[in-house]
Each structure stands twice: as C-alpha cells, then as structure tokens.
Motif scaffolding. Structure first.
Motif, PDB file in Angstrom:
ATOM      1  N   ARG A  96      -3.123  14.326   7.750  1.00 14.48           N
ATOM      2  CA  ARG A  96      -3.753  13.234   7.281  1.00 14.48           C
ATOM      3  C   ARG A  96      -2.723  12.176   6.686  1.00 14.48           C
ATOM      4  N   ILE A  97      -3.021  11.030   6.646  1.00 12.90           N
ATOM      5  CA  ILE A  97      -2.660  10.039   6.031  1.00 12.90           C
ATOM      6  C   ILE A  97      -3.729   9.373   5.035  1.00 12.90           C
ATOM      7  N   LEU A  98      -3.467   9.588   3.801  1.00 15.22           N
ATOM      8  CA  LEU A  98      -4.287   9.180   2.548  1.00 15.22           C
ATOM      9  C   LEU A  98      -3.703   7.884   1.980  1.00 15.22           C
ATOM     10  N   HIS A  99      -4.618   6.988   1.460  1.00 17.58           N
ATOM     11  CA  HIS A  99      -4.372   6.083   0.878  1.00 17.58           C
ATOM     12  C   HIS A  99      -4.061   6.493  -0.728  1.00 17.58           C
ATOM     13  N   ARG A 100      -3.104   6.349  -1.328  1.00 13.77           N
ATOM     14  CA  ARG A 100      -2.646   6.970  -2.600  1.00 13.77           C
ATOM     15  C   ARG A 100      -3.592   6.567  -3.817  1.00 13.77           C
ATOM     16  N   GLU A 101      -4.118   5.371  -3.612  1.00 12.02           N
ATOM     17  CA  GLU A 101      -4.912   4.944  -5.105  1.00 12.02           C
ATOM     18  C   GLU A 101      -6.315   5.387  -4.849  1.00 12.02           C
ATOM     19  N   THR A 102      -6.780   5.267  -3.597  1.00 15.48           N
ATOM     20  CA  THR A 102      -8.278   5.772  -3.618  1.00 15.48           C
ATOM     21  C   THR A 102      -8.592   7.031  -2.815  1.00 15.48           C
ATOM     22  N   GLY A 103      -7.751   7.760  -2.190  1.00 18.97           N
ATOM     23  CA  GLY A 103      -8.048   9.025  -1.499  1.00 18.97           C
ATOM     24  C   GLY A 103      -8.272   8.792  -0.296  1.00 18.97           C
ATOM     25  N   GLU A 104      -8.749   7.548   0.134  1.00 23.26           N
ATOM     26  CA  GLU A 104      -9.379   7.360   1.770  1.00 23.26           C
ATOM     27  C   GLU A 104      -8.600   7.931   2.777  1.00 23.26           C
ATOM     28  N   VAL A 105      -9.156   8.538   3.554  1.00 25.53           N
ATOM     29  CA  VAL A 105      -8.497   9.044   4.709  1.00 25.53           C
ATOM     30  C   VAL A 105      -8.319   7.915   5.746  1.00 25.53           C
TER      31      VAL A 105
ATOM     32  N   VAL B 116       5.532   7.652   8.081  1.00 21.07           N
ATOM     33  CA  VAL B 116       4.228   6.996   7.994  1.00 21.07           C
ATOM     34  C   VAL B 116       3.787   6.021   8.961  1.00 21.07           C
ATOM     35  N   ARG B 117       4.942   4.879   9.079  1.00 18.59           N
ATOM     36  CA  ARG B 117       4.728   3.926  10.016  1.00 18.59           C
ATOM     37  C   ARG B 117       4.813   4.421  11.333  1.00 18.59           C
ATOM     38  N   ASN B 118       5.674   5.293  11.821  1.00 11.04           N
ATOM     39  CA  ASN B 118       5.629   5.977  13.248  1.00 11.04           C
ATOM     40  C   ASN B 118       4.260   6.939  13.493  1.00 11.04           C
ATOM     41  N   LEU B 119       3.742   7.606  12.322  1.00 10.30           N
ATOM     42  CA  LEU B 119       2.270   8.162  12.650  1.00 10.30           C
ATOM     43  C   LEU B 119       1.180   7.109  12.872  1.00 10.30           C
ATOM     44  N   PHE B 120       1.274   6.147  12.030  1.00  7.32           N
ATOM     45  CA  PHE B 120       0.179   5.105  12.395  1.00  7.32           C
ATOM     46  C   PHE B 120       0.336   4.529  13.594  1.00  7.32           C
ATOM     47  N   LEU B 121       1.349   4.265  14.168  1.00 12.27           N
ATOM     48  CA  LEU B 121       1.817   3.622  15.340  1.00 12.27           C
ATOM     49  C   LEU B 121       1.194   4.590  16.421  1.00 12.27           C
TER      50      LEU B 121
ATOM     51  N   GLY C 179      11.588  15.270   7.994  1.00 13.59           N
ATOM     52  CA  GLY C 179      11.049  14.193   7.230  1.00 13.59           C
ATOM     53  C   GLY C 179       9.852  14.299   6.389  1.00 13.59           C
ATOM     54  N   LEU C 180       8.792  15.492   6.797  1.00 12.26           N
ATOM     55  CA  LEU C 180       7.697  15.462   6.138  1.00 12.26           C
ATOM     56  C   LEU C 180       8.003  16.185   4.679  1.00 12.26           C
ATOM     57  N   ASN C 181       9.014  16.878   4.664  1.00  9.12           N
ATOM     58  CA  ASN C 181       9.664  17.528   3.439  1.00  9.12           C
ATOM     59  C   ASN C 181      10.530  16.782   2.720  1.00  9.12           C
ATOM     60  N   SER C 182      10.875  15.638   2.998  1.00  5.12           N
ATOM     61  CA  SER C 182      11.694  14.602   2.329  1.00  5.12           C
ATOM     62  C   SER C 182      11.196  14.140   1.218  1.00  5.12           C
ATOM     63  N   SER C 183      11.767  13.669   0.188  1.00  6.18           N
ATOM     64  CA  SER C 183      11.465  13.086  -0.989  1.00  6.18           C
ATOM     65  C   SER C 183      11.820  11.481  -0.904  1.00  6.18           C
ATOM     66  N   GLU C 184      12.661  11.231  -0.010  1.00  5.40           N
ATOM     67  CA  GLU C 184      13.282  10.037   0.313  1.00  5.40           C
ATOM     68  C   GLU C 184      12.218   8.762   0.556  1.00  5.40           C
ATOM     69  N   PRO C 185      11.964   7.928  -0.335  1.00  5.87           N
ATOM     70  CA  PRO C 185      11.040   6.880   0.162  1.00  5.87           C
ATOM     71  C   PRO C 185      11.151   6.330   1.380  1.00  5.87           C
TER      72      PRO C 185
ATOM     73  N   MET D  15       0.938  -1.211   0.095  1.00  4.80           N
ATOM     74  CA  MET D  15      -0.027   0.029  -0.123  1.00  4.80           C
ATOM     75  C   MET D  15       0.861   1.408   0.020  1.00  4.80           C
ATOM     76  N   THR D  16       0.451   2.355  -0.566  1.00  2.00           N
ATOM     77  CA  THR D  16       1.088   3.554  -0.653  1.00  2.00           C
ATOM     78  C   THR D  16       0.173   4.469  -0.277  1.00  2.00           C
ATOM     79  N   TYR D  17       1.015   5.511   0.545  1.00  2.00           N
ATOM     80  CA  TYR D  17       0.093   6.457   1.255  1.00  2.00           C
ATOM     81  C   TYR D  17       0.688   7.984   0.896  1.00  2.00           C
ATOM     82  N   LEU D  18      -0.167   8.773   1.107  1.00  2.00           N
ATOM     83  CA  LEU D  18       0.105  10.279   0.924  1.00  2.00           C
ATOM     84  C   LEU D  18       0.028  10.937   2.236  1.00  2.00           C
ATOM     85  N   ILE D  19       0.981  11.791   2.592  1.00  2.00           N
ATOM     86  CA  ILE D  19       0.759  12.869   3.821  1.00  2.00           C
ATOM     87  C   ILE D  19       0.184  14.195   3.254  1.00  2.00           C
ATOM     88  N   ASP D  20      -1.013  14.465   4.033  1.00  2.00           N
ATOM     89  CA  ASP D  20      -1.563  15.827   3.760  1.00  2.00           C
ATOM     90  C   ASP D  20      -1.485  16.498   4.894  1.00  2.00           C
TER      91      ASP D  20
END
Length: 80
Positions: free
Chosen positions: A17-26, A61-66, A48-54, A1-6
């Motif tokens: 917010r963390i969004l699912h990249r494909e569906t836009g689901e929050v 994202v993992r730490n935010l979910f935890l 880290g929020l400004n990083s482009s490093e995967p 799964m891939t996520y976006l940080i808004d």
C-alpha cells in the motif's frame, strides 16, 4: 506530498500500500496478482523498498503509482 510504503510481501497473500504520510489515507493498493505482474516484468525492486535514500523511494513510489494507473485503465480481464 509525502508517502509511506506499507509492504507485506512475505505472507500467503502479499500486498503493498502507498499511504499519504500526513493523513494515513491509502492512496494505492497492490495485491497479490498485481505484485506478481510487477515481479514478472522485473519492475518490483525489493532493494528499493529497503532503501532509505529519498531519491530511490521517490522513484519507486512514482513507478508504483504509474503501474496502478495503467492497470486501472486496462479493459477488465486484460492481463499483460
């Protein structure tokens, strides 16, 4: 799964917010109180929020979910 940080952190009522990249689901929402708690703990990495490093973004994202899950498991009214 891939996520976006808004993240809107420089406004009167910041949120992230963390969004699912494909569906836009929050998938997760952190509002002002939670963001303040993360900042107080030193766990909100603005660089880290400004990083482009995967790898950096994946860890963020993992730490935010935890954090969200740990917060949801607390008894109501308990703040750390």
């Amino acid at each position: 799964m891939t996520y976006l940080i808004d993240a809107w952190l420089d406004r009167p009522h910041p949120y992230l917010r963390i969004l699912h990249r494909e569906t836009g689901e929050v998938c997760a929402v952190l509002e002002e109180e939670a963001l303040d708690e993360l900042r107080d703990q030193g766990d909100l990495d603005l660089a880290g929020l400004n990083s482009s490093e995967p790898v950096v973004l994946k860890e963020l994202v993992r730490n935010l979910f935890l954090f969200c899950y740990a917060r949801a498991l607390r008894p109501h009214g308990e703040v750390h």
